[in-house]
Motif scaffolding. Structure first.
Motif, PDB file in Angstrom:
ATOM      1  N   ARG A  61      -3.929   7.432  -7.775  1.00 61.95           N
ATOM      2  CA  ARG A  61      -4.608   6.558  -8.739  1.00 61.95           C
ATOM      3  C   ARG A  61      -5.449   5.542  -7.990  1.00 61.95           C
ATOM      4  O   ARG A  61      -5.285   5.335  -6.788  1.00 61.95           O
ATOM      5  CB  ARG A  61      -3.612   5.852  -9.658  1.00 61.95           C
ATOM      6  N   ARG A  62      -6.332   4.896  -8.757  1.00 63.12           N
ATOM      7  CA  ARG A  62      -7.106   3.761  -8.255  1.00 63.12           C
ATOM      8  C   ARG A  62      -6.761   2.576  -9.153  1.00 63.12           C
ATOM      9  O   ARG A  62      -6.981   2.623 -10.368  1.00 63.12           O
ATOM     10  CB  ARG A  62      -8.598   4.070  -8.305  1.00 63.12           C
ATOM     11  N   TYR A  63      -6.182   1.531  -8.578  1.00 60.90           N
ATOM     12  CA  TYR A  63      -5.699   0.406  -9.375  1.00 60.90           C
ATOM     13  C   TYR A  63      -6.816  -0.567  -9.743  1.00 60.90           C
ATOM     14  O   TYR A  63      -7.775  -0.767  -8.987  1.00 60.90           O
ATOM     15  CB  TYR A  63      -4.626  -0.374  -8.607  1.00 60.90           C
TER      16      TYR A  63
ATOM     17  N   ASP B 226       4.766   5.284 -10.515  1.00 58.99           N
ATOM     18  CA  ASP B 226       4.795   3.946  -9.913  1.00 58.99           C
ATOM     19  C   ASP B 226       5.590   2.956 -10.748  1.00 58.99           C
ATOM     20  O   ASP B 226       6.185   2.009 -10.214  1.00 58.99           O
ATOM     21  CB  ASP B 226       3.379   3.428  -9.681  1.00 58.99           C
TER      22      ASP B 226
ATOM     23  N   TYR C 141     -10.128   8.808  -6.132  1.00 60.45           N
ATOM     24  CA  TYR C 141      -9.282   7.680  -5.747  1.00 60.45           C
ATOM     25  C   TYR C 141      -9.550   7.149  -4.349  1.00 60.45           C
ATOM     26  O   TYR C 141      -8.935   6.156  -3.947  1.00 60.45           O
ATOM     27  CB  TYR C 141      -7.800   8.080  -5.856  1.00 60.45           C
TER      28      TYR C 141
ATOM     29  N   VAL D 146      -1.068  -3.394  -3.563  1.00 63.88           N
ATOM     30  CA  VAL D 146      -1.821  -2.142  -3.586  1.00 63.88           C
ATOM     31  C   VAL D 146      -3.304  -2.489  -3.438  1.00 63.88           C
ATOM     32  O   VAL D 146      -3.709  -3.618  -3.718  1.00 63.88           O
ATOM     33  CB  VAL D 146      -1.605  -1.374  -4.915  1.00 63.88           C
TER      34      VAL D 146
ATOM     35  N   THR E 227      -7.131   0.451 -14.022  1.00 62.14           N
ATOM     36  CA  THR E 227      -6.443   1.526 -13.307  1.00 62.14           C
ATOM     37  C   THR E 227      -6.897   2.891 -13.813  1.00 62.14           C
ATOM     38  O   THR E 227      -6.956   3.139 -15.023  1.00 62.14           O
ATOM     39  CB  THR E 227      -4.922   1.385 -13.466  1.00 62.14           C
TER      40      THR E 227
ATOM     41  N   TYR F 295      -2.918  -3.945 -12.823  1.00 67.49           N
ATOM     42  CA  TYR F 295      -1.757  -3.710 -11.961  1.00 67.49           C
ATOM     43  C   TYR F 295      -0.720  -4.821 -12.124  1.00 67.49           C
ATOM     44  O   TYR F 295       0.491  -4.560 -12.146  1.00 67.49           O
ATOM     45  CB  TYR F 295      -2.218  -3.626 -10.506  1.00 67.49           C
TER      46      TYR F 295
ATOM     47  N   HIS G 165       0.823  -1.206   0.000  1.00 71.01           N
ATOM     48  CA  HIS G 165       0.000   0.000   0.000  1.00 71.01           C
ATOM     49  C   HIS G 165       0.864   1.265   0.000  1.00 71.01           C
ATOM     50  O   HIS G 165       0.655   2.199   0.777  1.00 71.01           O
ATOM     51  CB  HIS G 165      -0.960  -0.020   1.189  1.00 71.01           C
TER      52      HIS G 165
ATOM     53  N   GLU H  80      -6.109   6.979 -13.407  1.00 70.85           N
ATOM     54  CA  GLU H  80      -5.172   7.981 -12.910  1.00 70.85           C
ATOM     55  C   GLU H  80      -5.171   9.194 -13.837  1.00 70.85           C
ATOM     56  O   GLU H  80      -5.440   9.082 -15.029  1.00 70.85           O
ATOM     57  CB  GLU H  80      -3.762   7.403 -12.791  1.00 70.85           C
TER      58      GLU H  80
ATOM     59  N   GLU I 114       0.255   3.389  -4.603  1.00 64.73           N
ATOM     60  CA  GLU I 114      -0.891   4.245  -4.918  1.00 64.73           C
ATOM     61  C   GLU I 114      -0.658   5.685  -4.484  1.00 64.73           C
ATOM     62  O   GLU I 114      -1.419   6.583  -4.846  1.00 64.73           O
ATOM     63  CB  GLU I 114      -2.178   3.693  -4.284  1.00 64.73           C
TER      64      GLU I 114
ATOM     65  N   HIS J 170      -3.853   9.671  -2.403  1.00 68.37           N
ATOM     66  CA  HIS J 170      -3.714   8.680  -3.473  1.00 68.37           C
ATOM     67  C   HIS J 170      -3.657   9.394  -4.823  1.00 68.37           C
ATOM     68  O   HIS J 170      -4.301  10.423  -5.014  1.00 68.37           O
ATOM     69  CB  HIS J 170      -4.886   7.698  -3.472  1.00 68.37           C
TER      70      HIS J 170
END
Length: 397
Positions: free
Chosen positions: A344-346, A293, A337, A314, A321, A350, A285, A323, A288, A342
């Protein structure tokens, strides 16, 4: 619209009237005959002022109330004194008054009034928290995660210093239904935690969440076989770092961007370590929060030895994903997110990013390596996964 106008108050009036009614019932209704209840009621009545009196001074002194406004119209979060124990000390104090008076009279009317008072104080607290998050922002949201709403026993335990805290928590939460695999505490249950709260998510002794207990169950045995190895722990979780430090000794390296309690500080996109320096890497974690990344993944692959493996995890909360590097405002990041810091939201892609960075990705399910009884006692699902990454270069044909 002013602070006073926006603050929810209707529920408070109902709770306050019910509390006052328990006081008058105590004056005019014949007392109950159970001496144990009467003594307990007196104890609660003596305890109550410790909660409802200090806020009058703490909020005024540390909350920076709006000019010409009431003491509770604060412009900053107060987390001192009794506010380190519970988020709503005045409501706790008033609730203790209502319960104390009811225990003294032991009359059905008093009990009913106490139930109404406690219930409406609780509902008022929930309504005020939603308001305070809007009014005070991320600082209050962080405070909510750290301090209990009404549970002053838990709040006091959180503020007990050092090793005594662990001992007391083991006693208070003792049971045989659960067992934390990290701190090895026998518990009756785990604590609910998160936003929204997840049922039995956090160990009350060491603070381990589900993902920490999962990782330990699946990988601790593998780590223990190589005690002379080098271990890199990024953004080290306190619940894991103590055990890992015992396991690897001088070979255990902690790393973070800014935390003062780690051995090395720096940027994960440019790690200050030699190639192949570590046999194990743990990075959970973190990515994110990192803008680049992919560069971070390549760096993690670089410092990992050819025979080692990394745990790089993550939160995966989207179908793909999401972003946008132009989004920098905390509130917009929260909306997009799920958290202000954060980027991004994966999604499931990923794992493709990890592969492109030079890893062979293995997704181990808990049920494939851990017994059903261990999973139940750790409150971990058999379908939960640990992401184990090995250098792709090791696969030679």
């Amino acid at each position: 619209m002013s602070w006073d106008d926006k603050r929810p108050q209707a529920l408070w009036w109902v709770a306050g009237i019910a509390t006052a009614a328990t006081f008058f019932a105590d004056l005019f209704v014949e007392r109950g005959t159970n001496s144990g209840f009467r003594i307990a009621g007196v104890v609660l009545l003596l305890l109550a002022p410790l909660f409802f009196v200090p806020p009058f001074f703490l909020l005024k002194k540390h909350g920076r109330p709006e000019t010409y406004r009431s003491y509770f119209c604060t412009t900053r979060v107060v987390d001192r004194g009794v506010y380190r124990v519970v988020r709503h000390p005045q409501y706790v104090g008033y609730a203790l008054l209502a319960i104390g008076f009811a225990m003294r009279t032991q009359h059905v009317i008093s009990w009913a009034l106490a139930v109404v008072a406690v219930s409406f104080f609780y509902l008022q607290a929930v309504a005020e928290e939603r308001f305070c998050v809007r009014q005070l922002g991320a600082e209050y949201a962080t405070y909510v995660k750290r301090v209990p709403r009404f549970n002053f026993v838990l709040g006091l335990l959180k503020n007990v210093p050092g090793p005594l805290k662990s001992v007391l928590r083991r006693i208070v939460f003792f049971g045989l239904r659960r067992r934390c695999p990290i701190c090895r505490a026998s518990l009756r249950r785990y604590l609910d935690y998160g936003d929204p709260p997840r049922r039995e998510a956090m160990c009350p002794v060491c603070g381990a969440l589900e993902r920490h207990r999962l990782i330990w169950l699946v990988l601790a045995g593998r780590w223990a076989e190589s005690r002379d190895a080098k271990f890199l722990h990024l953004a080290p979780e306190p619940c894991l770092s103590g055990r890992l430090r015992q396991m690897f000794g001088a070979g255990y390296m902690t790393f973070d961007l800014a935390r003062p309690d780690v051995r090395v500080r720096g940027d994960v996109t440019n790690l200050p370590f030699a190639s192949g320096a570590f046999d194990f890497v743990h990075c959970s974690h973190v990515l994110e929060h990192v803008v680049d990344d992919e560069a971070s993944m390549r760096e993690l692959a670089r410092v990992l030895s050819t025979e080692g493996f990394a745990v790089i995890e993550v939160p995966i909360t989207a179908d793909a994903t999401v972003e946008d590097p132009t989004v920098t405002e905390p509130q917009e990041r929260l909306r997009l997110y799920g958290q202000e810091d954060h980027v991004r939201r994966y999604g499931p892609d990923y794992f493709d990013r990890l592969s492109a960075a030079g890893f062979l990705v293995e997704r181990l399910t808990a049920g494939s390596v851990v017994s059903e009884d261990e999973l139940r006692r750790a409150h971990v699902e058999a379908s939960d996964e640990v992401v184990v990454c090995r250098p792709a270069a090791r696969e030679v044909t």
